[in-house]
Scaffold this motif. Structure first.
Motif, PDB file in Angstrom:
ATOM      1  N   GLU A  49       0.826  -1.209   0.000  1.00  0.00           N
ATOM      2  CA  GLU A  49       0.000   0.000   0.000  1.00  0.00           C
ATOM      3  C   GLU A  49       0.861   1.260   0.000  1.00  0.00           C
ATOM      4  N   ALA A  50       1.945   1.245   0.801  1.00  0.00           N
ATOM      5  CA  ALA A  50       2.843   2.403   0.842  1.00  0.00           C
ATOM      6  C   ALA A  50       3.553   2.585  -0.502  1.00  0.00           C
ATOM      7  N   ASP A  51       3.903   1.474  -1.140  1.00  0.00           N
ATOM      8  CA  ASP A  51       4.515   1.557  -2.471  1.00  0.00           C
ATOM      9  C   ASP A  51       3.548   2.176  -3.472  1.00  0.00           C
ATOM     10  N   ASP A  52       2.316   1.669  -3.497  1.00  0.00           N
ATOM     11  CA  ASP A  52       1.320   2.189  -4.441  1.00  0.00           C
ATOM     12  C   ASP A  52       1.114   3.680  -4.230  1.00  0.00           C
ATOM     13  N   PHE A  53       1.046   4.083  -2.972  1.00  0.00           N
ATOM     14  CA  PHE A  53       0.880   5.491  -2.637  1.00  0.00           C
ATOM     15  C   PHE A  53       2.075   6.295  -3.153  1.00  0.00           C
TER      16      PHE A  53
ATOM     17  N   LEU B 186       2.041   9.220  -5.935  1.00  0.00           N
ATOM     18  CA  LEU B 186       2.417  10.580  -5.529  1.00  0.00           C
ATOM     19  C   LEU B 186       3.619  11.073  -6.341  1.00  0.00           C
ATOM     20  N   ALA B 187       4.562  10.186  -6.607  1.00  0.00           N
ATOM     21  CA  ALA B 187       5.715  10.577  -7.426  1.00  0.00           C
ATOM     22  C   ALA B 187       5.260  11.010  -8.813  1.00  0.00           C
ATOM     23  N   TYR B 188       4.388  10.228  -9.414  1.00  0.00           N
ATOM     24  CA  TYR B 188       3.877  10.567 -10.743  1.00  0.00           C
ATOM     25  C   TYR B 188       3.202  11.944 -10.717  1.00  0.00           C
ATOM     26  N   GLU B 189       2.333  12.173  -9.721  1.00  0.00           N
ATOM     27  CA  GLU B 189       1.641  13.459  -9.610  1.00  0.00           C
ATOM     28  C   GLU B 189       2.632  14.600  -9.387  1.00  0.00           C
ATOM     29  N   SER B 190       3.782  14.275  -8.788  1.00  0.00           N
ATOM     30  CA  SER B 190       4.810  15.288  -8.498  1.00  0.00           C
ATOM     31  C   SER B 190       5.822  15.414  -9.620  1.00  0.00           C
ATOM     32  N   GLN B 191       5.559  14.720 -10.725  1.00  0.00           N
ATOM     33  CA  GLN B 191       6.438  14.733 -11.906  1.00  0.00           C
ATOM     34  C   GLN B 191       7.847  14.242 -11.587  1.00  0.00           C
ATOM     35  N   ILE B 192       7.868  13.153 -10.815  1.00  0.00           N
ATOM     36  CA  ILE B 192       9.095  12.421 -10.514  1.00  0.00           C
ATOM     37  C   ILE B 192       8.894  11.004 -11.038  1.00  0.00           C
TER      38      ILE B 192
END
Length: 263
Positions: A183-187, A191-197
């Motif tokens: 779950e932490a990985d999926d999160f 979040l990385a994708y949304e943060s453009q990482i």
């Protein structure tokens, strides 16, 4: 009324009283957890725990280093909708490569981890993972599973300071279960994708850690013992589907300079 009926009535009263007492401290969520600790109570418990953690570790006081970590965390948190906490990031003078989450949005970063990662983006994925543990209430769930709800009741009502200290240490040493890590990985990947990482940065770090000599893993890389890795988790990060037009925006930090702040 017969004795048997009176006995049954007494049992019901006791059960009702226990449930009522529980709800006076806890919020009811019939889908997730019937005894979900309120944010107010979590903050109260966190204050006790953090005092003990601060006495066991040396906090690094370096404005340039703090500012560098804030640049990373600002990128992540600015893309997190409806965060449950006001996150606080603490840098500890410890050689182990580790980061961990405690209660009330407190996340601790060991200096050894800052030295181990190759870039700000790698550290961003690890911190996103820790934020995922916090947002999913994994620390609270772990404490309840490990020590029981009664012990948490005791702490919240002024329990033994020795017990609080031991539970603080337990938070550091006990691994999350496989579902929590997934779950932490999926999160973190989301979040990385949304943060453009690039979410693949997490796999880069994990692969580098797994390539280390086994003796080093045992003595130094505590992140692996507290966050056990599997090939499936690495593959999930490596294979994260990105749109064709995705472009990573670099975090504006020279990582060699950031690491020099630790010297």
């Amino acid at each position: 009324m017969k004795w048997g009926a009176l006995k049954e009535l007494g049992i019901l009263i006791i059960i009702f009283g226990a449930v009522w007492a529980g709800f006076s401290y806890y919020n009811y969520d019939e889908i997730e957890n019937p005894f979900a600790i309120t944010l107010e109570k979590e903050a109260e418990l966190s204050d006790f725990m953090n005092k003990h953690l601060m006495s066991d570790f040396k906090i690094i006081q370096n404005q340039a280093l703090d500012s560098s970590i804030q640049i990373i965390t600002d990128r992540l948190l600015s893309n997190l909708d409806s965060a449950q906490y006001e996150y606080k990031f603490h840098i500890m003078d410890e050689s182990e490569s580790n980061a961990f989450t405690t209660l009330d949005g407190n996340i601790y970063i060991f200096s050894g981890l800052i030295k181990e990662v190759s870039s700000a983006e790698e550290l961003a994925l690890i911190l996103a993972h820790e934020i995922g543990h916090a947002e999913n209430k994994h620390v609270v769930d772990k404490l309840i599973k490990t020590i029981g709800i009664e012990a948490l009741f005791s702490i919240m009502t002024g329990g033994d300071p020795v017990l609080i200290s031991e539970i603080s240490k337990l938070t550091l040493s006990t691994s999350f279960d496989r579902l929590n890590e997934e779950e932490a990985d999926d999160f973190a990947l989301s979040l990385a994708y949304e943060s453009q990482i690039n979410p693949g940065r997490l796999a880069q770090f994990f692969l580098k850690m797994k390539a280390k000599d086994q003796s080093v893993l045992q003595e130094k890389l505590e992140f692996i013992s507290t966050h056990p890795m599997s090939n499936d988790r690495i593959k999930k990060s490596s294979d994260y589907t990105l749109p064709d037009d995705f472009k990573e925006i670099a975090i504006p930090l020279d990582w060699e300079i950031v690491k020099s702040y630790l010297n």
